[in-house]
Design an enzyme around this catalytic site. Structure first.
Site, short mmCIF file in Angstrom:
data_model
loop_
_atom_site.label_atom_id
_atom_site.label_comp_id
_atom_site.label_asym_id
_atom_site.label_seq_id
_atom_site.Cartn_x
_atom_site.Cartn_y
_atom_site.Cartn_z
N ARG A 108 0.85 -1.18 0.00
CA ARG A 108 0.00 0.00 0.00
C ARG A 108 0.89 1.24 0.00
O ARG A 108 1.25 1.78 1.04
CB ARG A 108 -0.91 0.00 1.23
CG ARG A 108 -2.11 0.94 1.11
CD ARG A 108 -2.80 1.13 2.45
NE ARG A 108 -2.07 2.08 3.27
CZ ARG A 108 -2.05 2.07 4.60
NH1 ARG A 108 -2.66 1.12 5.26
NH2 ARG A 108 -1.38 2.99 5.27
N HIS A 135 -3.74 5.19 3.98
CA HIS A 135 -4.91 4.35 4.23
C HIS A 135 -6.15 4.97 3.58
O HIS A 135 -6.94 4.28 2.95
CB HIS A 135 -5.12 4.19 5.74
CG HIS A 135 -6.36 3.44 6.10
ND1 HIS A 135 -6.57 2.13 5.76
CD2 HIS A 135 -7.47 3.83 6.79
CE1 HIS A 135 -7.75 1.73 6.21
NE2 HIS A 135 -8.32 2.75 6.83
N TYR A 141 3.39 6.78 10.98
CA TYR A 141 3.63 5.40 11.41
C TYR A 141 4.51 4.62 10.42
O TYR A 141 4.87 3.48 10.70
CB TYR A 141 2.30 4.66 11.59
CG TYR A 141 1.39 4.66 10.38
CD1 TYR A 141 1.55 3.75 9.34
CD2 TYR A 141 0.35 5.59 10.28
CE1 TYR A 141 0.71 3.77 8.23
CE2 TYR A 141 -0.51 5.61 9.18
CZ TYR A 141 -0.32 4.69 8.17
OH TYR A 141 -1.15 4.70 7.07
#
Length: 378
Positions: free
Chosen positions: A278, A282, A291
């Site tokens: 990814r 998100h 993160y």
């Protein structure tokens, strides 16, 4: 069919060489096991014997280009206030388009919220997809001639439901299959395991796509499970499990096509783990720098599935620079026409929030609708 640990594909009767996956393993630096691959990151072929026909290759590339254009334009529309919070999928086109392209319009598709590319590949109209991500009721109902479920927001609930649809097709005597998507994080949910056991025990014509994109929101795969090869979870339920290079559209299509044919022939379900990444956040409202480190992202841009397929097609002569320019122009024009259509949808009425819930409204919904309309009229 017993799951094999060699590199051969599901229907290949000949054993593969022990190092058949060496190129893929080296490219991804995966110490946990091998992945099936046809096209290396630099666009060269690792299994030229498994190339699909030219028309299939060109279709797969077109579908990836359509999906990527939607993803890129979705970002722009969001910033313009013309699209709601949208989960981007750029970099995962091969994982989604290559798998969904193995289906027909008679098959079922159960997508997660990140699988817009898969839904578009099966035939979901772009205008209706835009309406969905605008939270408009005009995007809530799927076309009657297409068995695509609305994008699932709850995690893993689509897996048991896909098994139910597959069993319904089986009882009706059709050869239709159901395909359900899930992420690596979702594979730790109870519904995932219940569905695999359910499908295996009843030999359901179901194809499970497990997109291992490295992250469950902000939690890396290495933190949410000690398992390093998620396709092996199929072993516990007596069904085949395949691990494929999820950035190789030829490999994802090949493996999925075989799994779909197995299901059609009454040979039961298959779990396919597509190993991808990814690259995008998100959602468009997410900040992955909180993160995720540059070290986490390192090397994945070079594995881009669209560029990989582009290099192959140009080298093989199936595509020219002029031909690609024409393709990109067609994709852009298609999107703009769909955007104009979506912009022309009438504003929804308050009562439409109660539509498309049940095929036949329940007495409670009928009452609620009447109360809502009375309140609006007042």
């Amino acid at each position: 069919m017993t799951r094999k640990k060699s590199a051969k594909t599901l229907s290949d009767p000949t054993p593969a060489a022990p190092d058949a996956f060496a190129a893929s393993a080296a490219a991804y630096d995966e110490a946990s096991g091998s992945m099936f691959q046809i096209l290396a990151p630099d666009g060269t072929l690792t299994r030229p014997d498994l190339l699909p026909p030219a028309d299939v290759q060109l279709r797969l590339y077109r579908e990836m280009r359509r999906a990527r254009h939607f993803d890129e334009r979705g970002w722009v529309l969001y910033r313009q206030g013309r699209l709601g919070v949208f989960p981007p999928f750029g970099g995962m086109e091969a994982s989604q388009c290559g798998t969904a392209a193995a289906l027909t319009g008679d098959d079922w598709l159960f997508p997660t919220y990140r699988d817009t590319g898969a839904a578009l590949t099966l035939g979901l109209p772009i205008a209706r997809t835009l309406a969905y991500w605008r939270t408009s009721p005009h995007g809530w109902a799927m076309p009657e001639n297409l068995k695509v479920l609305p994008f699932y927001i709850p995690i893993a609930t689509q897996y048991p439901q896909a098994v139910g649809a597959a069993l319904a097709e089986k009882r009706q005597g059709t050869r239709n299959v159901a395909m359900a998507f899930i992420g690596d994080g979702g594979s730790s949910e109870g519904d995932f395991h219940e569905a695999l056991n359910f499908a295996g025990a009843l030999n359901a014509p179901c194809v499970f796509i497990l997109q291992n994109n490295g992250w469950a929101i902000s939690v890396p795969t290495r933190s949410q499970t000690k398992a390093t090869n998620l396709s092996k979870r199929a072993d516990g339920y007596g069904i085949p499990g395949v691990r494929v290079d999820g950035n190789d559209v030829l490999a994802t299509w090949h493996v999925t096509n075989e799994a779909v044919q197995r299901a059609r022939n009454g040979e039961g379900p298959t779990l396919i783990e597509t190993v991808t990444y990814r690259i995008k956040p998100h959602t468009v409202a997410d900040d992955p720098s909180r993160y995720r480190t540059e070290e986490d992202n390192a090397g994945w841009a070079e594995k881009d599935p669209v560029e990989r397929m582009r290099r192959h097609l140009l080298t093989s002569g199936l595509l020219t620079e002029e031909g690609e320019g024409q393709l990109l122009a067609e994709v852009a024009a298609e999107f703009e026409a769909a955007l104009k259509e979506a912009d022309g949808y009438p504003d929804p009425t308050p009562a439409e929030i109660l539509d498309h819930v049940f095929a036949e409204p329940t007495p409670q919904l009928v009452k609620q609708r009447a109360e809502l309309l009375a309140e609006v009229d007042a």
